[in-house]
Scaffold this active site. Structure first.
Site, short mmCIF file in Angstrom:
data_model
loop_
_atom_site.label_atom_id
_atom_site.label_comp_id
_atom_site.label_asym_id
_atom_site.label_seq_id
_atom_site.Cartn_x
_atom_site.Cartn_y
_atom_site.Cartn_z
N ASN A 144 0.84 -1.21 0.00
CA ASN A 144 0.00 0.00 0.00
C ASN A 144 0.87 1.25 0.00
O ASN A 144 1.33 1.71 1.04
CB ASN A 144 -0.91 -0.03 1.24
N LYS A 192 0.03 4.19 -0.46
CA LYS A 192 -0.62 5.39 0.05
C LYS A 192 -0.44 5.52 1.57
O LYS A 192 -0.73 6.56 2.13
CB LYS A 192 -2.11 5.39 -0.33
N ASN A 207 4.41 3.26 -15.37
CA ASN A 207 3.66 3.93 -16.44
C ASN A 207 2.30 4.42 -15.92
O ASN A 207 1.29 4.29 -16.58
CB ASN A 207 3.49 3.02 -17.67
N ALA A 219 -4.32 9.46 -21.63
CA ALA A 219 -3.95 8.82 -22.90
C ALA A 219 -4.05 7.32 -22.76
O ALA A 219 -3.65 6.75 -21.75
CB ALA A 219 -2.52 9.21 -23.28
N ASP A 266 0.95 1.07 -26.88
CA ASP A 266 1.41 0.51 -25.60
C ASP A 266 2.70 -0.28 -25.75
O ASP A 266 3.64 -0.12 -24.97
CB ASP A 266 0.34 -0.45 -25.05
#
Lengths: 395, 395
Positions: free
Chosen positions: A68, A70, A91, A133, A164
């Site tokens: 995690n 965050k 990415n 995008a 990609d």
């Protein structure tokens, strides 16, 4: 024999296709790739319940850690891993890592040797940089769609997610170049690839036709030559599908004419040279179609192999999935996955004689190697791991 | 600052797109790339009189040497250059270099540090290896065509030469990986890339749909999602062209509905979630089309930028050729060419912070640097060069 990237440690934050393909190539060259996912898993896991094939295809030979990022503890574990890593691949949307406090400017302070590789839709700067995008939008914006399809029909995307994958493989090339440079300088650096940039050079035929003829040829020419300057050059309907046929030199045209049993065409001034044939493309295509339509595509292929005329049957996806050449070359490999059973995953299109891909193992389950990696790299105890799991920091 | 590949010498025998794009990337990272052509020039020069744009696009920052490899003296000059080179790039038909006596097995004897990179249509071995291969035939055989186009229309090639460019950029990645490995081992090696191999992993969506649904979705879905599992996801006709629109999360759908002034749709149970919308793709697409058809594509784009809905106008080739973002990012650069004047060439999609592409110069004329290279590398005199020119060994 040591593989090319033996000993290199990669933290792979890639998702969907772009980042994961890049780090798959790193893993296949021998790097230790640690796929770091959120507690829910990367987008491809979330998108479909269970182990979707796209995820399985692009994550072989990686270890799976679920962390995690965050949470403060999660960030701190991540930066501890960064200290031991050579490469980061990510990415995410622009600014995501910076918002987490894990952007390159922060991470290079704790590891100046770090190669930080970022794959973006439109790159890190410029007028479109902030726009969301995806492969479809990059194909639209970048000219891929304009040049794909039949001239009297709407533009259409290339079926494969070429933006990609082109993004991912350019990123791989940037990383390995930076690894080489690090051998000289001892320093890491930022490697950046914009999918939108990568689809520009591949327009060579279309840009060539545009600049060479001052825009006089159509943007898209179906299966005909982009410059309408080679004939035969098309895909022809057969009894059971389609076949592509091209003649680039006269000898091939002569062979084709003989295979079709139409020797009289050799005397026809409309078809003497490629320039002549290109001036009569519709007639040439009609002649070939009238021959192919009554035959099966693989029977035609067999005749053209013998006659040495460049061609290929248009393979269906089931045919590609079972292609004997791809199997021979180990581009199609079978691995065992704990849930999905025997699955087919790609090998490596990059072949190094001194770094063969001898062993392929299946993509990790979410968090499959969390304990192993945190024990090996950060010397965590079972107690540490249990506590972190209770606190929703790892999975 | 030294560039990443400063000091590396490349003999580039590439032709058309595959090899030349690979070595363009090497040149852009600072390698000294010597483009070795026959006395007539590579295929792209022969194909079109004058300096065709495709050739100019892919050969910036290279030196041009014209050398007759079919003559004994030419071969001997080439092997003398090989002794001073780090890398060879070639994408001739299978066996061409071996027939000249210049295959890897020969060359590694005279330079064990040599990295020999070979780009092939179907690779060096396997059941299809001997077949002639071009971008069109690889797209046919490899499944690219099967997945491109509308389901009720014939298969169609991707407009750009994706097999050529994927081949070239994988080859670049293989070379830089081998350069890194050489730092550890001191040895060169053979790097091989088959175009056919490279188009297999990019089928992820199609293979995913095939394996995930047991082949129940169509092979090609036009501009709709490959798995027919995201909606909106399509290209819509506008007053002056087309626009691609995707919503991957509900928030984006809600924004789109507001931009269209159709708030009543928010209450419609057919469109609540992506799963609901995907079950009603045709209705969703019809709603969006009825809105876009009366507006201009760039006006729609402006509204969607503000609303943060993923989208992109379908750019025409003239629009791409003048794209402000590509110009800002220096992907479109202007250089001066002695015959063609001011021309536009691509920059590098691979950006390394410590190896910036500061200087781009135009592709060489045929043999433009023959004398310079043979003087610098082999210490030839003016007299030597005159004699070789008279004997048709160099140009």
């Amino acid at each position: 024999m040591d593989k090319a990237l033996e000993g290199i440690v990669v933290l792979d934050l890639g998702q969907i296709y772009n980042g994961p393909y890049c780090s798959l190539m790193l893993a296949y060259q021998g790097a230790k790739v640690i796929k770091v996912e959120s507690l829910e898993g990367e987008n491809l896991r979330v998108r479909r319940i269970g182990d979707c094939h796209e995820l399985l295809m692009l994550n072989s030979n990686k270890l799976g850690v679920s962390l995690n990022l965050k949470s403060e503890k999660g960030k701190s574990i991540f930066t501890d891993l960064v200290k031991k890593a050579d490469i980061i691949v990510e990415n995410f949307a622009l600014g995501t890592m910076e918002k987490l406090g894990l952007g390159y400017e922060e991470l290079k302070k704790i590891n100046p040797g770090l190669i930080y590789a970022t794959g973006k839709g439109y790159g890190l700067d410029g007028p479109y940089a902030e726009r969301p995008a995806m492969d479809l939008t990059i194909q639209a914006m970048g000219g891929v769609m304009a040049t794909t399809g039949f001239p009297d029909k709407p533009p259409v995307k290339a079926g494969p997610a070429i933006a990609d994958f082109l993004g991912g493989i350019h990123l791989f090339g940037g990383i390995t170049t930076a690894l080489y440079q690090r051998e000289k300088t001892g320093k890491g650096q930022l490697v950046e690839v914009s999918m939108h940039d990568t689809v520009y050079p591949i327009l060579a035929s279309a840009l060539g036709a545009f600049y060479n003829t001052n825009g006089k040829v159509p943007e898209r020419t179906g299966n005909q030559h982009s410059g309408m300057a080679t004939s035969p050059y098309n895909v022809y309907r057969t009894e059971d599908g389609y076949i592509a046929i091209i003649c680039v030199v006269n000898r091939q045209w002569e062979s084709l004419v003989k295979v079709m049993g139409r020797e009289e065409l050799l005397e026809d001034s409309r078809f003497k040279t490629n320039v002549d044939r290109s001036a009569h493309i519709e007639v040439v295509d009609e002649i070939i179609s009238s021959w192919t339509k009554g035959l099966k595509k693989l029977d035609i292929a067999e005749k053209l192999i013998k006659a040495n005329v460049p061609h290929a049957p248009v393979s269906s996806i089931p045919e590609v999935a079972d292609d004997p050449h791809l199997k021979y070359r180990q581009m199609i490999r079978e691995v065992e996955h704990p849930n999905a059973g025997k699955i087919r995953v790609p090998g490596s299109p990059i072949r190094l004689s001194d770094s063969p891909l001898d062993h392929v193992f299946a993509a990790p389950l979410l968090g499959q190697h969390t304990d192993q990696v945190l024990t090996e790299f950060l010397q965590m105890s079972k107690k540490d791991l249990t506590k972190l799991r209770e606190e929703n920091v790892i999975r």
